[in-house]
Design a protein around this motif. Sequence first.
Motif, PDB file in Angstrom:
ATOM      1  N   ILE A  20       0.840  -1.201   0.000  1.00 24.74           N
ATOM      2  CA  ILE A  20       0.000   0.000   0.000  1.00 24.74           C
ATOM      3  C   ILE A  20       0.872   1.247   0.000  1.00 24.74           C
ATOM      4  CG2 ILE A  20      -1.619   1.360   1.386  1.00 24.74           C
ATOM      5  CD1 ILE A  20      -2.774  -1.337   2.395  1.00 24.74           C
ATOM      6  N   ALA A  21       1.896   1.259   0.856  1.00 25.27           N
ATOM      7  CA  ALA A  21       2.780   2.426   0.971  1.00 25.27           C
ATOM      8  C   ALA A  21       3.511   2.697  -0.336  1.00 25.27           C
ATOM      9  CB  ALA A  21       3.773   2.214   2.107  1.00 25.27           C
ATOM     10  N   LEU A  22       4.015   1.646  -0.968  1.00 28.76           N
ATOM     11  CA  LEU A  22       4.755   1.823  -2.214  1.00 28.76           C
ATOM     12  C   LEU A  22       3.826   2.252  -3.351  1.00 28.76           C
ATOM     13  CD1 LEU A  22       7.167  -1.219  -1.925  1.00 28.76           C
ATOM     14  CD2 LEU A  22       7.830   1.188  -1.936  1.00 28.76           C
ATOM     15  N   ALA A  23       2.631   1.668  -3.412  1.00 32.65           N
ATOM     16  CA  ALA A  23       1.676   2.062  -4.451  1.00 32.65           C
ATOM     17  C   ALA A  23       1.290   3.526  -4.291  1.00 32.65           C
ATOM     18  CB  ALA A  23       0.445   1.169  -4.387  1.00 32.65           C
ATOM     19  N   ALA A  24       1.067   3.973  -3.049  1.00 28.70           N
ATOM     20  CA  ALA A  24       0.714   5.368  -2.812  1.00 28.70           C
ATOM     21  C   ALA A  24       1.824   6.307  -3.248  1.00 28.70           C
ATOM     22  CB  ALA A  24       0.399   5.579  -1.335  1.00 28.70           C
ATOM     23  N   GLN A  25       3.059   5.822  -3.205  1.00 33.58           N
ATOM     24  CA  GLN A  25       4.213   6.625  -3.602  1.00 33.58           C
ATOM     25  C   GLN A  25       4.502   6.553  -5.100  1.00 33.58           C
ATOM     26  OE1 GLN A  25       6.922   8.573  -1.999  1.00 33.58           O
ATOM     27  NE2 GLN A  25       5.117   9.020  -0.759  1.00 33.58           N
ATOM     28  N   GLY A  26       3.683   5.832  -5.846  1.00 29.75           N
ATOM     29  CA  GLY A  26       3.840   5.821  -7.295  1.00 29.75           C
ATOM     30  C   GLY A  26       4.620   4.648  -7.843  1.00 29.75           C
ATOM     31  N   PHE A  27       4.890   3.637  -7.021  1.00 32.27           N
ATOM     32  CA  PHE A  27       5.580   2.443  -7.507  1.00 32.27           C
ATOM     33  C   PHE A  27       4.555   1.398  -7.945  1.00 32.27           C
ATOM     34  CE2 PHE A  27       8.837   4.312  -4.792  1.00 32.27           C
ATOM     35  CZ  PHE A  27       9.962   4.196  -5.591  1.00 32.27           C
ATOM     36  N   GLY A  28       4.997   0.520  -8.831  1.00 29.80           N
ATOM     37  CA  GLY A  28       4.153  -0.598  -9.237  1.00 29.80           C
ATOM     38  C   GLY A  28       3.358  -0.376 -10.499  1.00 29.80           C
ATOM     39  N   ARG A  29       3.479   0.812 -11.080  1.00 32.85           N
ATOM     40  CA  ARG A  29       2.819   1.077 -12.364  1.00 32.85           C
ATOM     41  C   ARG A  29       3.875   1.450 -13.380  1.00 32.85           C
ATOM     42  NH1 ARG A  29      -2.375   4.800 -10.496  1.00 32.85           N
ATOM     43  NH2 ARG A  29      -3.706   3.088  -9.777  1.00 32.85           N
ATOM     44  N   THR A  30       4.006   0.683 -14.424  1.00 32.38           N
ATOM     45  CA  THR A  30       5.008   0.946 -15.447  1.00 32.38           C
ATOM     46  C   THR A  30       4.408   1.849 -16.508  1.00 32.38           C
ATOM     47  OG1 THR A  30       5.991  -1.223 -15.077  1.00 32.38           O
ATOM     48  CG2 THR A  30       6.606  -0.064 -17.102  1.00 32.38           C
ATOM     49  N   PRO A  31       4.845   3.102 -16.567  1.00 33.28           N
ATOM     50  CA  PRO A  31       4.255   4.023 -17.545  1.00 33.28           C
ATOM     51  C   PRO A  31       4.787   3.755 -18.942  1.00 33.28           C
ATOM     52  CG  PRO A  31       6.035   5.110 -16.362  1.00 33.28           C
ATOM     53  CD  PRO A  31       5.897   3.737 -15.755  1.00 33.28           C
ATOM     54  N   GLY A  32       3.946   3.972 -19.923  1.00 34.01           N
ATOM     55  CA  GLY A  32       4.398   3.865 -21.293  1.00 34.01           C
ATOM     56  C   GLY A  32       4.740   5.235 -21.855  1.00 34.01           C
ATOM     57  N   GLY A  33       5.517   5.260 -22.911  1.00 41.89           N
ATOM     58  CA  GLY A  33       5.840   6.517 -23.567  1.00 41.89           C
ATOM     59  C   GLY A  33       6.905   7.313 -22.837  1.00 41.89           C
ATOM     60  N   ARG A  39       3.788  14.295 -16.906  1.00 40.67           N
ATOM     61  CA  ARG A  39       3.943  13.143 -16.017  1.00 40.67           C
ATOM     62  C   ARG A  39       4.743  13.504 -14.770  1.00 40.67           C
ATOM     63  NH1 ARG A  39       5.305   8.065 -19.292  1.00 40.67           N
ATOM     64  NH2 ARG A  39       3.070   8.126 -19.628  1.00 40.67           N
ATOM     65  N   LEU A  40       5.754  14.340 -14.921  1.00 34.57           N
ATOM     66  CA  LEU A  40       6.526  14.786 -13.763  1.00 34.57           C
ATOM     67  C   LEU A  40       5.657  15.599 -12.817  1.00 34.57           C
ATOM     68  CD1 LEU A  40       9.796  15.825 -15.635  1.00 34.57           C
ATOM     69  CD2 LEU A  40       9.546  13.862 -14.102  1.00 34.57           C
ATOM     70  N   ASP A  41       4.829  16.462 -13.380  1.00 34.45           N
ATOM     71  CA  ASP A  41       3.930  17.283 -12.567  1.00 34.45           C
ATOM     72  C   ASP A  41       2.954  16.402 -11.797  1.00 34.45           C
ATOM     73  OD1 ASP A  41       2.932  19.794 -11.688  1.00 34.45           O
ATOM     74  OD2 ASP A  41       1.343  19.709 -13.169  1.00 34.45           O
ATOM     75  N   ALA A  42       2.434  15.373 -12.440  1.00 34.58           N
ATOM     76  CA  ALA A  42       1.494  14.465 -11.780  1.00 34.58           C
ATOM     77  C   ALA A  42       2.166  13.708 -10.646  1.00 34.58           C
ATOM     78  CB  ALA A  42       0.913  13.485 -12.801  1.00 34.58           C
ATOM     79  N   LEU A  43       3.430  13.329 -10.844  1.00 34.26           N
ATOM     80  CA  LEU A  43       4.144  12.620  -9.784  1.00 34.26           C
ATOM     81  C   LEU A  43       4.348  13.515  -8.565  1.00 34.26           C
ATOM     82  CD1 LEU A  43       5.695  10.200  -8.665  1.00 34.26           C
ATOM     83  CD2 LEU A  43       7.749  11.127  -9.753  1.00 34.26           C
ATOM     84  N   PRO A  65      13.588  10.806  -7.102  1.00 33.42           N
ATOM     85  CA  PRO A  65      12.277  10.150  -6.998  1.00 33.42           C
ATOM     86  C   PRO A  65      11.605   9.895  -8.336  1.00 33.42           C
ATOM     87  CG  PRO A  65      12.505  11.771  -5.265  1.00 33.42           C
ATOM     88  CD  PRO A  65      13.691  11.946  -6.178  1.00 33.42           C
ATOM     89  N   ALA A  66      11.701  10.828  -9.271  1.00 35.42           N
ATOM     90  CA  ALA A  66      11.085  10.614 -10.578  1.00 35.42           C
ATOM     91  C   ALA A  66      11.773   9.481 -11.321  1.00 35.42           C
ATOM     92  CB  ALA A  66      11.126  11.898 -11.407  1.00 35.42           C
ATOM     93  N   PHE A  67      13.099   9.419 -11.249  1.00 38.60           N
ATOM     94  CA  PHE A  67      13.808   8.326 -11.921  1.00 38.60           C
ATOM     95  C   PHE A  67      13.463   6.982 -11.297  1.00 38.60           C
ATOM     96  CE2 PHE A  67      17.662   5.612 -12.219  1.00 38.60           C
ATOM     97  CZ  PHE A  67      17.620   5.380 -13.585  1.00 38.60           C
ATOM     98  N   SER A  68      13.364   6.930  -9.971  1.00 37.68           N
ATOM     99  CA  SER A  68      13.052   5.673  -9.288  1.00 37.68           C
ATOM    100  C   SER A  68      11.675   5.148  -9.679  1.00 37.68           C
ATOM    101  CB  SER A  68      13.103   5.873  -7.772  1.00 37.68           C
ATOM    102  OG  SER A  68      14.392   6.246  -7.344  1.00 37.68           O
ATOM    103  N   ARG A  69      10.731   6.052  -9.955  1.00 42.10           N
ATOM    104  CA  ARG A  69       9.359   5.651 -10.214  1.00 42.10           C
ATOM    105  C   ARG A  69       9.010   5.592 -11.702  1.00 42.10           C
ATOM    106  NH1 ARG A  69      10.251   7.938  -5.592  1.00 42.10           N
ATOM    107  NH2 ARG A  69       8.883   7.746  -3.773  1.00 42.10           N
ATOM    108  N   LEU A  70       9.607   6.480 -12.495  1.00 46.49           N
ATOM    109  CA  LEU A  70       9.207   6.614 -13.895  1.00 46.49           C
ATOM    110  C   LEU A  70      10.278   6.164 -14.877  1.00 46.49           C
ATOM    111  CD1 LEU A  70       7.553  10.157 -13.663  1.00 46.49           C
ATOM    112  CD2 LEU A  70       6.440   7.924 -13.457  1.00 46.49           C
ATOM    113  N   GLY A  71      11.494   5.959 -14.401  1.00 49.55           N
ATOM    114  CA  GLY A  71      12.578   5.621 -15.307  1.00 49.55           C
ATOM    115  C   GLY A  71      13.247   6.865 -15.855  1.00 49.55           C
TER     116      GLY A  71
END
Length: 406
Positions: A20-33, A39-43, A65-71
Motif C-alpha cells: 500500500i505504501a509503495l503504491a501510494a508513492q507511485g511504484f508498481g505502475r510501469t508508464p508507457g511513452g 507526467r513529472l507534474d502528476a508525480l 524520486p522521478a527516476f526511481s518511479r518513472l525511469g
Amino acid sequence: MRGSVGAMVNQVSPALARRIALAAQGFGRTPGGTTGIRRLDALIARLGLLQIDSVNVFERSHYLPAFSRLGAYDKAQLDRLTYDPTRYTEYWAHEASFLPLRARPLFQWRMQDFRERAAATDDHWSHANTSMLDWLRAELAANGPLPASAIEHDANKRRGPWWGWSDVKTGLEVLFRWGEVVSAGRSRFERVYALAEQVLPAELLGVEVPRADAHRELVAQAARAHGIATVKDLADYFRLKTAPTLAAVHELEERGDLVPVEVPGWGRNGAAGRAWLHAEARLPRRIDAAAVLSPFDPVVWERARAERLFGFRYRIEIYTPAPQRVYGYYVLPVLVGDELVGRVDLKSDRQAGVLRVQAAWAEPGAPAHTAEVLAGVLRRTADWQGLSDVVVAPRGTLAEGLAAAL
C-alpha cells in the motif's frame, strides 16, 4: 483486510502495508511513452513535494524520486517545471522542498511561527541586523529577482569555509522563512530571491488559510502520499506537531477520508499498532519495482517508518567521519519488488565517464537474484546519467556478485 474481533478496526498485514505504501508513492505502475513535464507534474502532485539537497556526488536528491518511479527522463524538463515560479515554489515543507505553488498558503502559519519565534528570541540574528534586512528589501524591490551572489558586495564577504553564509545570505534566508521573500526559480542550482509581491499572483497573496484548515489539508496530503501511516508518520511528512496532526486525523476519519486499522508488529514490543489507511489507497497484490532510492525519498526519509515497513535500518553517513562509516558515503537503498534488499554507495565520476559503486551490500535474506536485478538498475542509471560504464569496487557483501552480473 479482515475485521478484528470485538472492534470496528480492520487489520492489515505488514506485507500488504508495504505494498500500500509503495503504491501510494507511485511504484508498481510501469508508464508507457516518454516521461515529460505532464507526467513529472502528476508525480509531484502525488508526493506533495520534492525534498532538495545539494549533495551532488551521485545526483542531487530531488531528481531521483522521478527516476526511481518513472525511469529515465530529461532532467531539464524537471528544471523547467520546478524552477517556474508561476507553477512551483520552495519552502520548508519537510525540509527545504519544491512544492506546487498552490500549496504555499498552507504554510502561512509556519511563516508566522518563524517570525514570532524570532521576535521572542533575544539573541536572534534579526534583532542586530534590522538595517541589513531593510537594505535587502530595498535591493530586491529595486533590482529583484536576484540570487544571493548578485546581491553581495565588498562589505559582505563570505566568511569561513564554502558552506559559510554571509550576512546577505543569512538575511535572505530569514526573510524567506518569514514569507516576505520567495524563490523565483534557480540559476545553476542557486536560488533566485524575490519579494513575494514580485512573483506570487495577486489572488494567492490574498489567500489566508486558518491554521487548523491548513493542518487538515497537509495531513490529508500526507495520508494520500503514504497510503497507510501512523500519526507520527503523518506528522513527519510536513514536520507538523503531534497534537494538531491528531486533531486533523480525527476530522479526516469522521469525514471518511481515513480508516483506522491495525498492523501487526507496528506497535510496541512487536504488538499490533494503530495506523490510518487512506480511503482511496490501492491495495495491490504485488509490486513490481526495481530501483535505487534517494536518502531523502519519502519512502525512507522517516527512518523509523522505513524500519517498521521494511525491517531496514537506515542511517545516512555523509556527515560521519570516513573511518566510522559502516556502508559508505552516499548510500542508496535498493528496492526490489516490495522489499529493500540492499544498499549501494554510488558516485558519478563524470570526468572518467563511469558510475562508481564504491560499496554494495545485501540485506539479510535478500533474494538470490538481487545482484542481477541491481545490475540492470545500475546500467539504466548510468545511461540516464550519461555515463558509459559501471565499475564496482570490491567492498560489501554484494560487490562480488554485482560485479559478476555486470
